[in-house]
Design a protein around this motif. Structure first.
Motif, PDB file in Angstrom:
ATOM      1  N   SER A  56       1.028  -0.924  -0.211  1.00 13.26           N
ATOM      2  CA  SER A  56      -0.153  -0.136  -0.312  1.00 13.26           C
ATOM      3  C   SER A  56       0.769   1.334  -0.314  1.00 13.26           C
ATOM      4  O   SER A  56       1.652   0.931   0.589  1.00 13.26           O
ATOM      5  CB  SER A  56      -0.695  -0.279   1.413  1.00 13.26           C
ATOM      6  OG  SER A  56      -1.549   1.033   1.257  1.00 13.26           O
TER       7      SER A  56
ATOM      8  N   ASP B 169      -5.329   1.386  -2.019  1.00 10.21           N
ATOM      9  CA  ASP B 169      -5.011   0.207  -1.255  1.00 10.21           C
ATOM     10  C   ASP B 169      -5.424   0.074   0.022  1.00 10.21           C
ATOM     11  O   ASP B 169      -3.808   0.230   0.239  1.00 10.21           O
ATOM     12  CB  ASP B 169      -4.145  -0.710  -2.170  1.00 10.21           C
ATOM     13  CG  ASP B 169      -4.198  -1.339  -3.578  1.00 10.21           C
ATOM     14  OD1 ASP B 169      -5.583  -0.892  -4.606  1.00 10.21           O
ATOM     15  OD2 ASP B 169      -3.667  -1.676  -4.081  1.00 10.21           O
ATOM     16  N   THR B 170      -6.262  -0.684   0.897  1.00 12.76           N
ATOM     17  CA  THR B 170      -5.862  -0.817   1.733  1.00 12.76           C
ATOM     18  C   THR B 170      -6.243  -2.676   2.517  1.00 12.76           C
ATOM     19  O   THR B 170      -6.841  -2.755   2.986  1.00 12.76           O
ATOM     20  CB  THR B 170      -7.729  -0.510   2.597  1.00 12.76           C
ATOM     21  OG1 THR B 170      -8.300  -0.996   1.880  1.00 12.76           O
ATOM     22  CG2 THR B 170      -7.200   0.936   2.255  1.00 12.76           C
ATOM     23  N   GLY B 171      -4.691  -2.546   2.599  1.00  9.57           N
ATOM     24  CA  GLY B 171      -4.420  -4.238   3.109  1.00  9.57           C
ATOM     25  C   GLY B 171      -4.903  -4.847   4.261  1.00  9.57           C
ATOM     26  O   GLY B 171      -5.387  -3.591   5.119  1.00  9.57           O
TER      27      GLY B 171
ATOM     28  N   TYR C 175      -8.548   1.309  -5.780  1.00 15.29           N
ATOM     29  CA  TYR C 175      -8.224   0.173  -5.819  1.00 15.29           C
ATOM     30  C   TYR C 175      -7.722   0.374  -6.516  1.00 15.29           C
ATOM     31  O   TYR C 175      -7.869   0.206  -7.946  1.00 15.29           O
ATOM     32  CB  TYR C 175      -9.557  -0.289  -5.347  1.00 15.29           C
ATOM     33  CG  TYR C 175      -9.126  -0.094  -3.357  1.00 15.29           C
ATOM     34  CD1 TYR C 175      -8.714  -0.763  -2.209  1.00 15.29           C
ATOM     35  CD2 TYR C 175     -10.789   0.735  -3.556  1.00 15.29           C
ATOM     36  CE1 TYR C 175      -9.697  -0.943  -1.355  1.00 15.29           C
ATOM     37  CE2 TYR C 175     -10.575   0.856  -1.534  1.00 15.29           C
ATOM     38  CZ  TYR C 175      -9.946   0.092  -0.676  1.00 15.29           C
ATOM     39  OH  TYR C 175     -10.596   0.044   0.338  1.00 15.29           O
ATOM     40  N   THR C 176      -6.463  -1.285  -6.825  1.00 17.23           N
ATOM     41  CA  THR C 176      -5.616  -1.497  -8.090  1.00 17.23           C
ATOM     42  C   THR C 176      -6.587  -2.394  -8.574  1.00 17.23           C
ATOM     43  O   THR C 176      -6.904  -2.972  -9.274  1.00 17.23           O
ATOM     44  CB  THR C 176      -4.556  -2.032  -7.518  1.00 17.23           C
ATOM     45  OG1 THR C 176      -4.143  -3.297  -6.614  1.00 17.23           O
ATOM     46  CG2 THR C 176      -3.495  -0.594  -6.778  1.00 17.23           C
TER      47      THR C 176
ATOM     48  N   HIS D 202      -5.103  -6.613  -1.074  1.00 22.32           N
ATOM     49  CA  HIS D 202      -5.267  -4.993  -1.308  1.00 22.32           C
ATOM     50  C   HIS D 202      -6.689  -4.417  -0.588  1.00 22.32           C
ATOM     51  O   HIS D 202      -6.803  -3.005  -1.181  1.00 22.32           O
ATOM     52  CB  HIS D 202      -4.929  -4.597  -2.778  1.00 22.32           C
ATOM     53  CG  HIS D 202      -4.330  -4.899  -3.205  1.00 22.32           C
ATOM     54  ND1 HIS D 202      -2.871  -4.488  -4.048  1.00 22.32           N
ATOM     55  CD2 HIS D 202      -3.903  -6.555  -3.917  1.00 22.32           C
ATOM     56  CE1 HIS D 202      -1.330  -5.256  -4.227  1.00 22.32           C
ATOM     57  NE2 HIS D 202      -2.060  -6.205  -4.102  1.00 22.32           N
ATOM     58  N   ILE D 203      -7.295  -5.566   0.334  1.00 24.19           N
ATOM     59  CA  ILE D 203      -8.958  -4.877   0.128  1.00 24.19           C
ATOM     60  C   ILE D 203      -9.199  -4.743   1.720  1.00 24.19           C
ATOM     61  O   ILE D 203     -10.035  -4.509   1.900  1.00 24.19           O
ATOM     62  CB  ILE D 203      -9.956  -5.442  -0.423  1.00 24.19           C
ATOM     63  CG1 ILE D 203      -9.661  -6.354  -0.233  1.00 24.19           C
ATOM     64  CG2 ILE D 203      -9.316  -4.639  -2.277  1.00 24.19           C
ATOM     65  CD1 ILE D 203     -11.433  -7.051  -0.857  1.00 24.19           C
TER      66      ILE D 203
ATOM     67  N   THR E 186     -13.544  -4.732  -9.386  1.00 22.62           N
ATOM     68  CA  THR E 186     -13.297  -4.728  -7.949  1.00 22.62           C
ATOM     69  C   THR E 186     -14.292  -4.110  -7.039  1.00 22.62           C
ATOM     70  O   THR E 186     -14.394  -4.741  -6.121  1.00 22.62           O
ATOM     71  CB  THR E 186     -11.730  -3.562  -7.802  1.00 22.62           C
ATOM     72  OG1 THR E 186     -10.813  -3.924  -8.612  1.00 22.62           O
ATOM     73  CG2 THR E 186     -11.308  -3.057  -6.458  1.00 22.62           C
TER      74      THR E 186
END
Ligand SMILES: [Zn+2]
Ligand SMILES: [Zn+2]
Length: 265
Positions: free
Chosen positions: A39, A58-60, A80-81, A87-88, A116
């Motif tokens: 991230s 991204d919020t992993g 978001y990629t 990544h989520i 996504t």
């Protein structure tokens, strides 16, 4: 405009150390070898308002720990990629930040492509479903990802990439680009990368992988783009920081968690 790009996490999907692994990198005492999930955070002072702005890509699953370490007190937008877990899964930890945002004027916009967004709606149904009534759900709003996405005067360009068979997104902002989980760059995307001076790009390891580029492949792309400075991320436990850096050209290095670099927007 001056901005700061901070690598919140530089590890591959399993993180480094990897569970149940006793390899040299996973047991390394060097803090540069400890990598949370990938991230980045971009911070600048808004052109329109002069106040601090912060965008997260991204919020992993490690987002909370990363945000604490980087002292993140506000998030103005998330990009978001793609919808993979690494990544989520930290989206829910946006909640306290989203309450701050909501008091200031509205939910945090989350920019995601259709695929996504579908994953996010499913995984976080109690946040996104029209019937959601959970009182402390995140105050967030899904926004369709466009070719250009402005945040307080700063354009975030979508860079179409391939992650194995899966179309995913990289992002360009000012003189920098962030491209993680890439295994192929469509020819048309190189035009969007013209003039990029700082490239943050994934480089999993040396051995080939069906959905991730190797160090050698990412280095070749960095040369083609003409980046003056390249930082590798999404790094597996195959690559020790110090020993790998010794083999890289002077303008390319493995990034590490907490690294901040200046960029120009
Ligand atoms: Zn990943
Ligand atoms: Zn992925």
């Amino acid at each position: 405009m001056d901005a700061t790009l901070t690598f919140l996490g530089t590890g591959t999907s399993m993180g480094v150390p990897t569970l149940a692994c006793a390899c040299a990198v996973c047991t390394s005492a060097d803090a540069h070898d400890h990598r949370l999930r990938p991230s980045v955070l971009l911070q600048w002072h808004g052109a329109e308002t002069g106040t601090e702005r912060a965008v997260v890509i991204d919020t992993g699953p490690d987002f909370r720990e990363q945000a604490l370490r980087a002292k993140v007190a506000r998030v103005d937008a998330v990009f978001y990629t793609h919808g993979h877990a690494d990544h989520i899964l930290g989206l829910d930890d946006l909640r306290p930040l989203s309450f701050v945002s909501d008091r200031r004027g509205g939910p945090i916009p989350l920019y995601a492509d259709q695929e996504t967004a579908a994953v996010l709606r499913q995984v976080f149904a109690y946040t996104f479903s029209p019937q959601a009534t959970y009182p402390t759900r995140a105050r967030v709003e899904l926004k369709p990802l466009a070719a250009r996405n402005p945040v307080d005067g700063v354009e975030f360009l979508r860079i179409p990439l391939l992650h194995g068979e899966m179309p995913i997104n990289g992002f360009r902002f000012g003189n920098a680009a962030y491209m993680t989980d890439v295994s192929a760059i469509p020819e048309s995307s190189f035009a969007l990368l013209e003039g990029v001076e700082l490239l943050a790009i994934s480089a999993l390891r040396h051995a080939p992988h069906p959905s991730h580029a190797t160090v050698e492949q990412s280095l070749a792309w960095a040369r083609r783009v003409g980046a003056r400075q390249t930082w590798f991320t999404h790094i597996a436990h195959d690559l020790g920081n110090e020993e790998t850096n010794r083999t890289l050209p002077a303008n390319a290095r493995l990034a590490y968690d907490g690294l901040s670099v200046p960029v120009t927007l």
